[in-house]
Enzyme design. Structure first.
Site, PDB file in Angstrom:
ATOM      1  N   HIS A  67       0.842  -1.200   0.000  1.00  0.00           N
ATOM      2  CA  HIS A  67       0.000   0.000   0.000  1.00  0.00           C
ATOM      3  C   HIS A  67       0.877   1.250   0.000  1.00  0.00           C
ATOM      4  O   HIS A  67       1.172   1.833   1.047  1.00  0.00           O
ATOM      5  CB  HIS A  67      -0.939  -0.026   1.199  1.00  0.00           C
ATOM      6  N   HIS A 108      -3.396  -0.823   6.614  1.00  0.00           N
ATOM      7  CA  HIS A 108      -2.639  -1.051   5.384  1.00  0.00           C
ATOM      8  C   HIS A 108      -1.508  -0.045   5.218  1.00  0.00           C
ATOM      9  O   HIS A 108      -0.596  -0.256   4.418  1.00  0.00           O
ATOM     10  CB  HIS A 108      -3.574  -0.987   4.160  1.00  0.00           C
ATOM     11  N   GLY A 164      -6.562  -3.545  10.440  1.00  0.00           N
ATOM     12  CA  GLY A 164      -6.668  -3.969   9.051  1.00  0.00           C
ATOM     13  C   GLY A 164      -8.117  -3.958   8.610  1.00  0.00           C
ATOM     14  O   GLY A 164      -8.459  -3.311   7.619  1.00  0.00           O
ATOM     15  N   PRO A 165      -9.008  -4.665   9.352  1.00  0.00           N
ATOM     16  CA  PRO A 165     -10.439  -4.525   9.066  1.00  0.00           C
ATOM     17  C   PRO A 165     -10.857  -3.079   9.364  1.00  0.00           C
ATOM     18  O   PRO A 165     -10.887  -2.668  10.526  1.00  0.00           O
ATOM     19  CB  PRO A 165     -11.092  -5.514  10.044  1.00  0.00           C
ATOM     20  N   LEU A 166     -11.135  -2.317   8.340  1.00  0.00           N
ATOM     21  CA  LEU A 166     -11.280  -0.868   8.506  1.00  0.00           C
ATOM     22  C   LEU A 166     -12.381  -0.496   9.498  1.00  0.00           C
ATOM     23  O   LEU A 166     -13.424  -1.138   9.563  1.00  0.00           O
ATOM     24  CB  LEU A 166     -11.542  -0.217   7.156  1.00  0.00           C
ATOM     25  N   ASP A 223      -9.755   7.447   4.770  1.00  0.00           N
ATOM     26  CA  ASP A 223     -11.114   7.710   4.298  1.00  0.00           C
ATOM     27  C   ASP A 223     -11.993   6.471   4.423  1.00  0.00           C
ATOM     28  O   ASP A 223     -13.168   6.560   4.786  1.00  0.00           O
ATOM     29  CB  ASP A 223     -11.066   8.169   2.832  1.00  0.00           C
ATOM     30  N   HIS A 229      -3.478   3.724  -4.336  1.00  0.00           N
ATOM     31  CA  HIS A 229      -3.783   3.036  -3.073  1.00  0.00           C
ATOM     32  C   HIS A 229      -2.812   1.877  -2.832  1.00  0.00           C
ATOM     33  O   HIS A 229      -2.246   1.734  -1.752  1.00  0.00           O
ATOM     34  CB  HIS A 229      -5.222   2.523  -3.102  1.00  0.00           C
ATOM     35  N   ARG A 253     -29.272 -16.756  32.931  1.00  0.00           N
ATOM     36  CA  ARG A 253     -29.032 -15.303  32.876  1.00  0.00           C
ATOM     37  C   ARG A 253     -29.321 -14.631  34.217  1.00  0.00           C
ATOM     38  O   ARG A 253     -28.754 -13.595  34.540  1.00  0.00           O
ATOM     39  CB  ARG A 253     -29.883 -14.662  31.778  1.00  0.00           C
ATOM     40  N   SER A 283     -32.651  -7.443  30.260  1.00  0.00           N
ATOM     41  CA  SER A 283     -32.864  -8.794  29.736  1.00  0.00           C
ATOM     42  C   SER A 283     -31.658  -9.701  29.936  1.00  0.00           C
ATOM     43  O   SER A 283     -31.813 -10.914  30.112  1.00  0.00           O
ATOM     44  CB  SER A 283     -33.179  -8.732  28.237  1.00  0.00           C
ATOM     45  N   GLU A 321     -23.920  -2.827  18.787  1.00  0.00           N
ATOM     46  CA  GLU A 321     -23.257  -4.085  19.112  1.00  0.00           C
ATOM     47  C   GLU A 321     -21.829  -4.174  18.576  1.00  0.00           C
ATOM     48  O   GLU A 321     -20.917  -4.611  19.290  1.00  0.00           O
ATOM     49  CB  GLU A 321     -24.079  -5.278  18.583  1.00  0.00           C
ATOM     50  N   HIS A 376     -30.704 -15.629  25.785  1.00  0.00           N
ATOM     51  CA  HIS A 376     -31.799 -16.022  24.887  1.00  0.00           C
ATOM     52  C   HIS A 376     -31.254 -16.993  23.846  1.00  0.00           C
ATOM     53  O   HIS A 376     -31.161 -16.694  22.655  1.00  0.00           O
ATOM     54  CB  HIS A 376     -32.445 -14.788  24.240  1.00  0.00           C
ATOM     55  N   HIS A 405     -35.355 -13.764  16.520  1.00  0.00           N
ATOM     56  CA  HIS A 405     -34.703 -13.737  17.825  1.00  0.00           C
ATOM     57  C   HIS A 405     -34.347 -15.134  18.344  1.00  0.00           C
ATOM     58  O   HIS A 405     -33.830 -15.258  19.450  1.00  0.00           O
ATOM     59  CB  HIS A 405     -35.615 -13.044  18.854  1.00  0.00           C
TER      60      HIS A 405
END
Length: 654
Positions: free
Chosen positions: A33, A73, A122-124, A162, A265, A356, A383, A406, A457, A469
């Site tokens: 890169h 990168h 790495g995972p943007l 970006d 890039h 739970r 919950s 999440e 759950h 669910h």
């Protein structure tokens, strides 16, 4: 600036050295890169030579400034700085992207003193959110240290591209950072306006200033001049209640023929490219040789400056630990503490409840044991019961309300868990929503973070909420992740030991799967050694005709079947991951049956076949289809999880 001044300008030469060595390494690796290697170099240079405090002898010094290269990168805008500062060798640089090198294609965290990477990226977008977790940990720990709060006063710096900012996780995480007033979080945006396929304007019309200011951030903008970057960072340091976003206008692949285009890039570098780059930037480097003045500059302003910061900090710590109360608190933060001392002594006043429900009792006991643990939940505390205190971390409590976010929750948990040994974090949501978090769980497991998740759950028994669910396909996904132990306890005692294992871990992540429906307590004694093997014998039988192994709610179903069958053994498997790792001798000891070995779980996990033995009859009952919106017990029965169906199956093997 004329050519003579450029050649004599140390900042220009040092930044040029980062870029040049980065390009040489990319040439050696036959591709990489190039764009961010060039465009981000003035940012990383300014951060490390002017601001970031680190310990050259210990990459995991607790009060170091955290640096997260969210655009992972662009790693070759970072590794040359480590090389010039004597934290990596030239041989390490030349081994870029090769097996077992210290310079992988994207930065990789290891919990070792000679590793100066604070998070695998790495995972943007995930680096951005992980850094938010680090900044949360810093603020929370500093507050808990009271009058000694300045012992944990580090900044968390992020360099993002970006592409990072287009990932949804950065929207989630930036909202949390603004809400919790993380003023020691500073994000620098390498705004080079291009990505792999296109220009940014082709896919985005966003106003970044409005985006961040609406989330309670300071927004600053500057050029790629190191003096302007330095001034912006100094201004960010003065913020009292807001994180800061600095958009740095850069040029992708500046000096290469692919400059200012998406082709900049990633690319391959040849000698002509290097010559063109050197000529454009008025540099005179050759081969791998860098002027000793530049090396001395980095060692003085990165390594030597870092040593001075460590010496000052050690002096403060040595004075503080004379305070006995503080000394004990500090040991809780930096040492390994045994959670068995806590959880083993918790009394459960009522049995036969949903697993739970017991979680609430166990977690609330942590408050006086370790004030640095944080519990967070995706708007489902009522919950899931994933909470330690009612007070939030803004109120000096141990709760981190995070809203319905999440994915960011998962990355933030990783960031907290990476901060210090005592900085444990547990997060909760419904099992079916584990899909939203999966990428963060995977990255945490890759880094060997001791992140903890409580997913409730757990099956068709959710009932009327319907197939949206009712999880059946999430357990195989979670169990497929290396270095993540998945626990599905069958009662409060199995939960107790799952929590002990999870909180005592420093080398793997944990997911604890809990029921909404009530489960009858097993009323059996569990040895820690049982859980370490992932199994728990709940009905013993010597030389059995039948053996049933199950997890969670299905253990009760197996015990119901055993009431009508003689010579049967029932085994709970609270951690299938560990059970599968048993030796063949141990598996024979547990699962050998004269007529049939049956495995049972309301999930689509084929990993259960890993327990099946050769030279005997084996059978597995699982769940492989979506549920329905109907009574949970009826649906469970309809899907084949009932006593009559299983007895009918066993009779076939008489």
């Amino acid at each position: 600036m004329n050519n003579k001044k450029i050649k004599n300008d140390l900042n220009h030469q040092a930044i040029g050295a980062i870029r040049y060595i980065g390009l040489k390494a990319i040439q050696e690796a036959k591709g990489g890169h190039v764009g961010m290697t060039i465009s981000a170099a003035p940012i990383t240079y300014t951060l490390f030579t002017k601001f970031i405090k680190l310990n050259p002898q210990d990459g995991k010094w607790i009060n170091r400034d955290r640096f997260v290269l969210s655009g992972g990168h662009g790693s070759m805008s970072l590794y040359p700085i480590f090389y010039f500062s004597n934290l990596l060798t030239l041989d390490d640089i030349k081994k870029f992207k090769t097996e077992d090198s210290k310079t992988p294609g994207h930065p990789e965290y290891e919990n070792e003193a000679d590793n100066f990477i604070d998070a695998s990226t790495g995972p943007l977008g995930q680096g951005f959110a992980t850094a938010v977790g680090m900044a949360i940990a810093q603020k929370h720990i500093s507050n808990k240290l009271g009058k000694y709060s300045d012992l944990i006063d580090n900044f968390t710096y992020v360099v993002c591209g970006d592409g990072d900012l287009q990932e949804g996780i950065t929207y989630e995480a930036s909202a949390i950072a603004g809400k919790y007033e993380l003023n020691k979080l500073i994000v620098l945006h390498d705004s080079n306006k291009y990505q792999l396929d296109s220009s940014v304007e082709k896919v985005s019309i966003e106003n970044l200033k409005q985006r961040f200011e609406s989330n309670n951030w300071n927004y600053l903008k500057c050029s790629n001049d190191p003096k302007e970057i330095e001034a912006a960072i100094k201004k960010a340091h003065s913020s009292k209640s807001k994180p800061t976003f600095i958009e740095v206008e850069t040029i992708i692949a500046e000096g290469l023929k692919s400059q200012s285009s998406n082709k900049g890039h990633h690319g391959v570098v040849n000698d002509d490219d290097l010559d063109q780059f050197l000529k454009y930037h008025h540099l005179n480097f050759k081969d791998w040789n860098i002027d000793s003045k530049i090396i001395e500059h980095f060692q003085k302003n990165v390594a030597d400056r870092g040593n001075k910061e460590v010496q000052k900090w050690n002096s403060k710590l040595n004075k503080a630990i004379k305070d006995k109360e503080f000394h004990e608190l500090w040991n809780t933060l930096v040492s390994s503490i045994d959670y068995e001392k806590l959880f083993a002594n918790i009394k459960i006043s009522e049995n036969n409840l949903a697993t739970r429900v017991y979680l609430k009792t166990f977690l609330q006991s942590i408050k006086d044991f370790n004030p640095f643990v944080i519990a967070t939940c995706a708007d489902l505390v009522s919950s899931t019961n994933v909470a330690i205190t009612e007070e939030t971390i803004l109120e000096n409590g141990q709760s981190l309300p995070i809203g319905i976010r999440e994915f960011a929750m998962g990355a933030i948990i990783n960031g907290i868990s990476l901060y210090a040994k005592g900085a444990k974090a547990i997060g909760g949501t419904f099992l079916v929503f584990a899909d939203y978090i999966k990428s963060a769980i995977r990255l945490g497991a890759l880094m060997k973070t001791p992140s903890i998740y409580a997913f409730t759950h757990d099956s068709y028994l959710v009932g009327g909420d319907g197939p949206t669910h009712q999880p059946y396909d999430q357990l195989p996904m979670l169990r497929a992740i290396e270095n993540l132990n998945v626990y599905r306890p069958a009662d409060e005692e199995e939960l107790r030991y799952a929590l002990i294992a999870a909180f005592n871990s420093f080398t793997y992540s944990s997911a604890i799967i809990l029921s909404r429906q009530n489960i009858k307590s097993l009323n059996s004694t569990i040895k820690h050694s049982d859980i370490e093997k992932g199994v728990h014998i709940v009905k013993e039988c010597k030389n059995p005709d039948y053996v049933i192994a199950a997890s969670g709610s299905e253990v009760q179903l197996a015990l119901q079947v055993a009431q009508d069958i003689e010579n049967i053994k029932v085994i709970s498997v609270p951690c299938l991951d560990l059970a599968i790792q048993m030796s063949e001798k141990e598996k024979n000891k547990h699962f050998k049956a004269k007529k049939l070995f049956l495995t049972l779980e309301a999930s689509a996990d084929y990993k259960w076949f890993g327990l099946h033995l050769n030279h005997q009859n084996n059978y597995h009952i699982g769940a492989y289809t979506f549920g329905k919106s109907m009574d949970g017990d009826l649906l469970y029965n309809q899907k084949g999880f009932n006593k009559q169906s299983i007895l009918k199956l066993l009779k076939k093997y008489n």
